[in-house]
Structures are given as structure tokens and as C-alpha cells.
Scaffold this motif. Structure first.
Motif, PDB file in Angstrom:
ATOM      1  N   MET A 147       0.845  -1.200   0.000  1.00 20.41           N
ATOM      2  CA  MET A 147       0.000   0.000   0.000  1.00 20.41           C
ATOM      3  C   MET A 147       0.877   1.246   0.000  1.00 20.41           C
ATOM      4  N   VAL A 148       0.501   2.182  -0.832  1.00 17.72           N
ATOM      5  CA  VAL A 148       1.165   3.485  -0.837  1.00 17.72           C
ATOM      6  C   VAL A 148       0.167   4.502  -0.284  1.00 17.72           C
ATOM      7  N   LYS A 149       0.585   5.223   0.762  1.00 18.35           N
ATOM      8  CA  LYS A 149      -0.290   6.211   1.393  1.00 18.35           C
ATOM      9  C   LYS A 149       0.160   7.611   0.987  1.00 18.35           C
ATOM     10  N   VAL A 150      -0.752   8.324   0.355  1.00 25.73           N
ATOM     11  CA  VAL A 150      -0.448   9.666  -0.157  1.00 25.73           C
ATOM     12  C   VAL A 150      -1.320  10.686   0.552  1.00 25.73           C
ATOM     13  N   GLY A 151      -0.702  11.759   1.025  1.00 25.81           N
ATOM     14  CA  GLY A 151      -1.455  12.881   1.563  1.00 25.81           C
ATOM     15  C   GLY A 151      -1.618  13.920   0.466  1.00 25.81           C
ATOM     16  N   LEU A 152      -2.872  14.269   0.165  1.00 24.77           N
ATOM     17  CA  LEU A 152      -3.172  15.264  -0.869  1.00 24.77           C
ATOM     18  C   LEU A 152      -3.761  16.493  -0.202  1.00 24.77           C
ATOM     19  N   THR A 153      -3.172  17.648  -0.451  1.00 23.36           N
ATOM     20  CA  THR A 153      -3.681  18.856   0.173  1.00 23.36           C
ATOM     21  C   THR A 153      -3.524  20.047  -0.767  1.00 23.36           C
ATOM     22  N   GLY A 154      -4.083  21.167  -0.347  1.00 21.64           N
ATOM     23  CA  GLY A 154      -4.010  22.398  -1.133  1.00 21.64           C
ATOM     24  C   GLY A 154      -4.933  23.416  -0.498  1.00 21.64           C
ATOM     25  N   GLY A 155      -4.658  24.664  -0.725  1.00 22.11           N
ATOM     26  CA  GLY A 155      -5.509  25.708  -0.167  1.00 22.11           C
ATOM     27  C   GLY A 155      -6.898  25.678  -0.789  1.00 22.11           C
ATOM     28  N   ILE A 156      -7.853  26.251  -0.097  1.00 20.15           N
ATOM     29  CA  ILE A 156      -9.223  26.321  -0.599  1.00 20.15           C
ATOM     30  C   ILE A 156      -9.229  27.027  -1.951  1.00 20.15           C
ATOM     31  N   GLY A 157      -9.892  26.432  -2.933  1.00 12.39           N
ATOM     32  CA  GLY A 157      -9.943  27.021  -4.270  1.00 12.39           C
ATOM     33  C   GLY A 157      -8.750  26.690  -5.150  1.00 12.39           C
ATOM     34  N   ALA A 158      -7.823  25.853  -4.639  1.00  8.95           N
ATOM     35  CA  ALA A 158      -6.634  25.518  -5.442  1.00  8.95           C
ATOM     36  C   ALA A 158      -6.940  24.448  -6.490  1.00  8.95           C
ATOM     37  N   GLY A 159      -8.012  23.690  -6.282  1.00  9.28           N
ATOM     38  CA  GLY A 159      -8.374  22.661  -7.251  1.00  9.28           C
ATOM     39  C   GLY A 159      -8.066  21.245  -6.802  1.00  9.28           C
ATOM     40  N   LYS A 160      -7.933  21.048  -5.494  1.00 12.05           N
ATOM     41  CA  LYS A 160      -7.615  19.738  -4.949  1.00 12.05           C
ATOM     42  C   LYS A 160      -8.682  18.704  -5.283  1.00 12.05           C
ATOM     43  N   SER A 161      -9.947  19.112  -5.282  1.00 14.39           N
ATOM     44  CA  SER A 161     -11.043  18.169  -5.565  1.00 14.39           C
ATOM     45  C   SER A 161     -10.937  17.607  -6.977  1.00 14.39           C
ATOM     46  N   GLU A 162     -10.522  18.441  -7.924  1.00  7.65           N
ATOM     47  CA  GLU A 162     -10.360  17.975  -9.301  1.00  7.65           C
ATOM     48  C   GLU A 162      -9.216  16.972  -9.395  1.00  7.65           C
ATOM     49  N   VAL A 163      -8.130  17.230  -8.689  1.00  8.76           N
ATOM     50  CA  VAL A 163      -7.003  16.286  -8.666  1.00  8.76           C
ATOM     51  C   VAL A 163      -7.441  14.964  -8.041  1.00  8.76           C
ATOM     52  N   SER A 164      -8.188  15.045  -6.970  1.00  2.00           N
ATOM     53  CA  SER A 164      -8.701  13.840  -6.308  1.00  2.00           C
ATOM     54  C   SER A 164      -9.588  13.041  -7.264  1.00  2.00           C
ATOM     55  N   ARG A 165     -10.442  13.741  -7.987  1.00  4.62           N
ATOM     56  CA  ARG A 165     -11.335  13.069  -8.951  1.00  4.62           C
ATOM     57  C   ARG A 165     -10.531  12.359 -10.036  1.00  4.62           C
ATOM     58  N   LEU A 166      -9.506  13.019 -10.541  1.00  7.26           N
ATOM     59  CA  LEU A 166      -8.668  12.417 -11.584  1.00  7.26           C
ATOM     60  C   LEU A 166      -7.935  11.181 -11.054  1.00  7.26           C
ATOM     61  N   LEU A 167      -7.391  11.272  -9.853  1.00  3.70           N
ATOM     62  CA  LEU A 167      -6.687  10.126  -9.275  1.00  3.70           C
ATOM     63  C   LEU A 167      -7.633   8.952  -9.058  1.00  3.70           C
ATOM     64  N   ALA A 168      -8.863   9.242  -8.639  1.00  5.30           N
ATOM     65  CA  ALA A 168      -9.860   8.178  -8.465  1.00  5.30           C
ATOM     66  C   ALA A 168     -10.151   7.498  -9.801  1.00  5.30           C
ATOM     67  N   SER A 169     -10.171   8.292 -10.875  1.00  6.67           N
ATOM     68  CA  SER A 169     -10.465   7.718 -12.199  1.00  6.67           C
ATOM     69  C   SER A 169      -9.366   6.766 -12.655  1.00  6.67           C
ATOM     70  N   TYR A 170      -8.152   6.911 -12.093  1.00  5.31           N
ATOM     71  CA  TYR A 170      -7.043   6.017 -12.429  1.00  5.31           C
ATOM     72  C   TYR A 170      -7.011   4.775 -11.534  1.00  5.31           C
ATOM     73  N   GLY A 171      -7.838   4.772 -10.496  1.00  8.68           N
ATOM     74  CA  GLY A 171      -7.904   3.596  -9.631  1.00  8.68           C
ATOM     75  C   GLY A 171      -7.468   3.815  -8.197  1.00  8.68           C
ATOM     76  N   ALA A 172      -7.162   5.046  -7.820  1.00 10.83           N
ATOM     77  CA  ALA A 172      -6.778   5.314  -6.433  1.00 10.83           C
ATOM     78  C   ALA A 172      -7.988   5.161  -5.511  1.00 10.83           C
ATOM     79  N   VAL A 173      -7.717   4.748  -4.283  1.00 14.59           N
ATOM     80  CA  VAL A 173      -8.739   4.723  -3.231  1.00 14.59           C
ATOM     81  C   VAL A 173      -8.685   6.087  -2.547  1.00 14.59           C
ATOM     82  N   ILE A 174      -9.793   6.811  -2.586  1.00 14.77           N
ATOM     83  CA  ILE A 174      -9.823   8.158  -2.023  1.00 14.77           C
ATOM     84  C   ILE A 174     -10.437   8.133  -0.622  1.00 14.77           C
TER      85      ILE A 174
END
Length: 199
Positions: free
Chosen positions: A1-28
Motif C-alpha cells: 500500500m502506498v499512502k499519499v497525503g493530498l492537500t491544497g488551499g481552498i480554491g486551489a483545485g484539490k477536488s479535481e485532482v482527487s477526482r482524476l486520481l480516483a479515475s485512475y484507480g486510487a482509493v480516495i
């Protein structure tokens, strides 16, 4: 298992990055989503919030009035700290449950807005920061989320500074540009993670 912390300031676009990673198979594991779950009607978390802040933070149907609570805590650091003391342990426990249920070969992305503020970087194999200029963040919050400029600035100032976030980053995704540039960067990060590389 690889554990990744994803963060960013409000409005930086973190949710879009999370969505893209999920589309590749990441567990969010989405801390914001879990934070809503742990204060849903009927939960001990909501009871604790009401005990701290009073019935005025509830809607007519007994749910948490998040905008009302936000207007209280984001202008008062002591009240924000009191709220965090209730919610963060509940979020942490639920996040651990979700991570434990992922497979041994999973890439688990912990989407954590306050990763920097709470000193959580050491918990992850890799920290990915989605970065955007403060002017970009402000524009998105006002234009896309309908916040007033003052409200947006208050939310931004309640978070870590851009410099503090970048200081804990292993990987920085620049989200000041167009969507296709963001997608390219996320694909590159996923390539490193998907190969089992701890990047």
C-alpha cells in the motif's frame, strides 16, 4: 500500500485532482466528506458540536447549518480550535477504518485540506500539494462558489500559508493553468505511484 497525503488551499483545485486520481484507480479517503458524515443528524459528533456552539448552528430539520457554523468559527480562532477538537479525532478514526479496508496493493489518497495545519505530513509516504496563486484561489471562490470577497479571504487566511504548504510537499501540482495541463501533471504523478514507486 502506498499512502499519499493530498492537500491544497481552498480554491486551489484539490477536488479535481482527487477526482482524476480516483479515475485512475486510487482509493480516495476524503477528509471533508468524512467530516460531514461524523456530524450528520443523530451522531455523537453533532451532539458534541451543539453542546459547544448551541442550537443556533442547526437547521430547522436538525442538520448542521454549515454556513452558519462557518461564519462563527472562521472569524474566531479559539472557536475554530474548539470545533477542530471535536471533529478531527472522529475524522481520523474513520479515515483509519477506510484505509484498513483497502487492499495491500492499493494507492490510498488521503484528501486532507488541513494536512499542513495539523502537522500530518509524516503520516504519509508522499505528500502532494495542489498549488495555485492566492489571486487564482480568490477568483475561484468568488466566481465559482459564490462567496463574497471578504468571506473568501477569511477562509483563505484561516488556512496555512502557501509557503507552509509548499514546505511539506514531496510533489507540487501547479493548478494556475488550463485543465489539460493539470491532467498531464496528475497522470505523471499516478505513473510514479502506479509503478509502486514511492515517488
Amino acid at each position: 500500500m502506498v499512502k499519499v497525503g493530498l492537500t491544497g488551499g481552498i480554491g486551489a483545485g484539490k477536488s479535481e485532482v482527487s477526482r482524476l486520481l480516483a479515475s485512475y484507480g486510487a482509493v480516495i479517503v476524503d477528509a471533508d466528506k468524512i467530516a460531514r458524515e461524523v456530524v450528520a443528524p443523530g451522531t455523537p459528533g453533532l451532539a458534541a458540536v451543539v453542546a459547544e456552539f448551541g442550537d443556533g448552528v442547526l437547521t430547522e430539520d436538525g442538520a448542521l447549518d454549515r454556513p452558519k457554523l462557518g461564519s462563527i468559527v472562521f472569524s474566531d480562532p479559539a472557536k475554530l480550535q474548539a470545533l477542530n477538537a471535536i471533529v478531527h479525532p472522529l475524522v481520523g478514526a474513520r479515515s483509519a477504518e477506510l484505509e484498513a479496508s483497502a487492499g495491500p496493493d492499493a494507492v490510498v489518497i488521503h484528501d486532507v485540506p488541513l494536512l499542513t495545519e495539523n502537522g500530518l505530513a509524516p503520516l504519509y509516504d508522499l505528500v502532494v500539494v495542489v498549488d495555485a496563486a492566492p489571486a487564482t484561489q480568490l477568483d475561484r471562490l468568488v466566481r465559482l462558489r459564490g462567496m463574497s470577497e471578504d468571506e473568501a479571504k477569511a477562509r483563505m487566511s484561516a488556512q496555512a500559508t502557501r509557503e507552509q504548504r509548499l514546505a511539506v510537499a514531496d510533489v507540487v501540482i501547479d493548478n494556475d493553468g488550463p485543465l489539460d495541463a493539470l491532467e498531464r501533471q496528475v497522470r505523471e504523478v499516478w505513473g510514479r505511484l502506479g509503478e509502486g514507486g514511492r515517488a
